[in-house]
Design an enzyme around this catalytic site. Structure first.
Site, PDB file in Angstrom:
ATOM      1  N   ASP A 405       0.867  -1.174   0.000  1.00 19.05           N
ATOM      2  CA  ASP A 405       0.000   0.000   0.000  1.00 19.05           C
ATOM      3  C   ASP A 405       0.907   1.228   0.000  1.00 19.05           C
ATOM      4  O   ASP A 405       1.560   1.533   1.005  1.00 19.05           O
ATOM      5  CB  ASP A 405      -0.898  -0.033   1.248  1.00 19.05           C
ATOM      6  CG  ASP A 405      -1.862   1.144   1.326  1.00 19.05           C
ATOM      7  OD1 ASP A 405      -1.693   2.114   0.556  1.00 19.05           O
ATOM      8  OD2 ASP A 405      -2.775   1.105   2.175  1.00 19.05           O
ATOM      9  N   HIS A 406       0.944   1.941  -1.145  1.00 17.55           N
ATOM     10  CA  HIS A 406       1.907   3.039  -1.289  1.00 17.55           C
ATOM     11  C   HIS A 406       1.558   4.238  -0.412  1.00 17.55           C
ATOM     12  O   HIS A 406       2.385   5.141  -0.244  1.00 17.55           O
ATOM     13  CB  HIS A 406       1.980   3.472  -2.758  1.00 17.55           C
ATOM     14  CG  HIS A 406       3.351   3.888  -3.181  1.00 17.55           C
ATOM     15  ND1 HIS A 406       4.347   4.220  -2.287  1.00 17.55           N
ATOM     16  CD2 HIS A 406       3.909   4.033  -4.417  1.00 17.55           C
ATOM     17  CE1 HIS A 406       5.435   4.558  -2.940  1.00 17.55           C
ATOM     18  NE2 HIS A 406       5.203   4.453  -4.238  1.00 17.55           N
ATOM     19  N   ARG A 407       0.345   4.279   0.156  1.00 13.26           N
ATOM     20  CA  ARG A 407       0.019   5.337   1.114  1.00 13.26           C
ATOM     21  C   ARG A 407       0.780   5.140   2.419  1.00 13.26           C
ATOM     22  O   ARG A 407       1.067   6.115   3.140  1.00 13.26           O
ATOM     23  CB  ARG A 407      -1.481   5.341   1.408  1.00 13.26           C
ATOM     24  CG  ARG A 407      -2.375   5.561   0.207  1.00 13.26           C
ATOM     25  CD  ARG A 407      -3.831   5.333   0.570  1.00 13.26           C
ATOM     26  NE  ARG A 407      -4.052   3.994   1.107  1.00 13.26           N
ATOM     27  CZ  ARG A 407      -5.216   3.552   1.588  1.00 13.26           C
ATOM     28  NH1 ARG A 407      -6.270   4.365   1.605  1.00 13.26           N
ATOM     29  NH2 ARG A 407      -5.339   2.322   2.050  1.00 13.26           N
TER      30      ARG A 407
END
Length: 433
Positions: A405-407
């Site tokens: 999850d790049h967040r």
């Protein structure tokens, strides 16, 4: 005084379930701890125990009923010798067309004869509607009736106690469209029973299979994941020869204890240790906060009939390989029998999905929120490999892809985790140190 037995919430997120099977009947005496029924949630079939003792006075919800909301009264329990209070007599329904009502009252002919004559109002009362103004129908039958404009008041129920089920609505819909008996379908062609108009009919023989609760949840959650979670994928090739050799030695030593380690058991351990070495990947994204986990609980994807479930091996980094292997075998068996308890599949800080055992070389897995990463394991295969001394040889290699999850996880942190995992697998003595 009678006690209402209500549909229980068998997990923190459960809102409704299917009453799969009654294990008691009216008149049975039960004590605290007796199993009353089997209830299907979206992930498992669970047993529902009695809390009080007494006699089952009545069963309000028949077995097989779907979408029973939590808190719905499903049965009544009374003291010994107590009887259920008689149900209040429902007032006779008001009929606007007086002549039609009078014509219908003295009719003693069987239902088919009554239905054969046309009438402007309800000439004969179907069995499913004999309980006053209340029509007894399953939630699915009601939903299909609303979508297709079928009046349930005129439908004969074939379910328990005259309950209207899906097939009754389907038959009623077919009857309104074609008054005469429809010709039988050609031999070898499945009969479509779905009334959905979502998919066009191209004249191809088909059959609509009703989605299970598990499949609905999988579809909803994974759609949300791909729509809401920005995935980043990182792939590494990992040499397996040293791990396979160590596994052989450990299994020889554990044979007397009837424990046999799988490659998957060792990869679970490697992921747990890598998460503790790179805590920036052992997180969940929560909008304005980042939840940092203090231990690594690894969810392991297990394929079962009708879907996929992820039982959890808790605190992986602190457990030995033998314990992980034993726990994983027990969890997988319970998963396939539909007997997992909610705490055994809800939670986890990261996931591992191994399709290498099915011959898949490489794939990208979908993150299971609120987790922020999942590891996709490909098949080990013989490949050309440059050895430590610079010569070209053959090694057993697998491709591993991490979905992040790049967040929550930057590419650099994800790369660090993949490197730590690879080193633990290629130098596996660290797994037993």
């Amino acid at each position: 005084m009678p006690i209402d037995i209500k549909m229980p919430a068998l997990s923190p997120t459960m809102e409704q379930g299917t009453l799969a099977k009654w294990l008691v009947k009216e008149g049975d005496t039960v004590v605290s701890g007796d199993i009353l029924a089997e209830i299907e949630t979206d992930k498992a079939t669970m047993e529902f125990e009695a809390v009080d003792e007494g006699t089952i006075l009545s069963i309000a919800v028949p077995e097989g009923t779907e979408d029973v909301k939590v808190g719905t009264v499903i049965a009544t329990l009374g003291a010994e010798g107590e009887t259920a209070a008689p149900a209040p007599k429902a007032p006779a329904p008001k009929v606007a067309d007086e002549p039609a009502a009078k014509a219908a009252e003295p009719v003693a002919a069987p239902a088919p004869a009554a239905e054969a004559r046309p009438a402007p109002a309800r000439a004969a009362v179907p069995k499913a509607a004999e309980k006053g103004d209340r029509i007894v129908a399953s939630p699915l039958a009601r939903r299909i009736a609303e979508q297709t404009g079928v009046d349930l008041a005129g439908v004969q129920g074939s379910g328990p106690n005259g309950r209207i089920v899906k097939a009754d609505v389907v038959d009623a819909k077919a009857g309104t469209a074609t008054p005469v008996a429809a010709a039988p379908a050609p031999t070898g062609q499945p009969v479509a029973t779905s009334l959905t108009d979502a998919l066009p009919d191209f004249g191809i023989p088909f059959e609509d299979v009703k989605l299970s609760g598990m499949r609905k949840v999988i579809a909803r959650r994974l759609t949300e994941s791909k729509q809401q979670v920005p995935h980043i994928y990182l792939t590494v090739d990992v040499r397996l020869d040293a791990l396979l050799a160590l596994r052989g030695e450990l299994n020889a030593a554990l044979a007397a204890r009837h424990i046999k380690l799988s490659v998957n058991d060792m990869l679970i351990k490697a992921l747990g240790m890598a998460l503790m070495q790179v805590p920036a990947c052992n997180v969940s994204f929560a909008g304005d906060v980042m939840r940092q986990y203090k231990r690594a609980d690894v969810s392991v994807a297990v394929s079962i009939p009708g879907g996929l479930i992820t039982p959890i091996v808790t605190d992986v980094a602190a457990k030995g390989l033998a314990q992980i292997s034993t726990e994983m075998a027990e969890l997988a068996a319970k998963a396939k029998d539909g007997k997992l308890q909610p705490h055994e599949y809800q939670g986890g800080t990261a996931s591992l999905s191994n399709m290498g055992m099915m011959g898949i070389k490489q794939f990208d897995a979908v993150i299971n929120p609120p987790q922020a990463m999942i590891l996709a394991i490909g098949a080990g295969e013989k490949r050309p490999w440059v050895m430590e001394d610079g010569t070209l040889g053959v090694a057993t290699v697998m491709s591993v892809t991490g979905s992040f999850d790049h967040r929550a996880i930057d590419g650099a942190d994800g790369a660090q985790l993949m490197t730590a995992f690879r080193e633990l697998v290629e130098k596996p003595l660290g797994l037993v140190a």
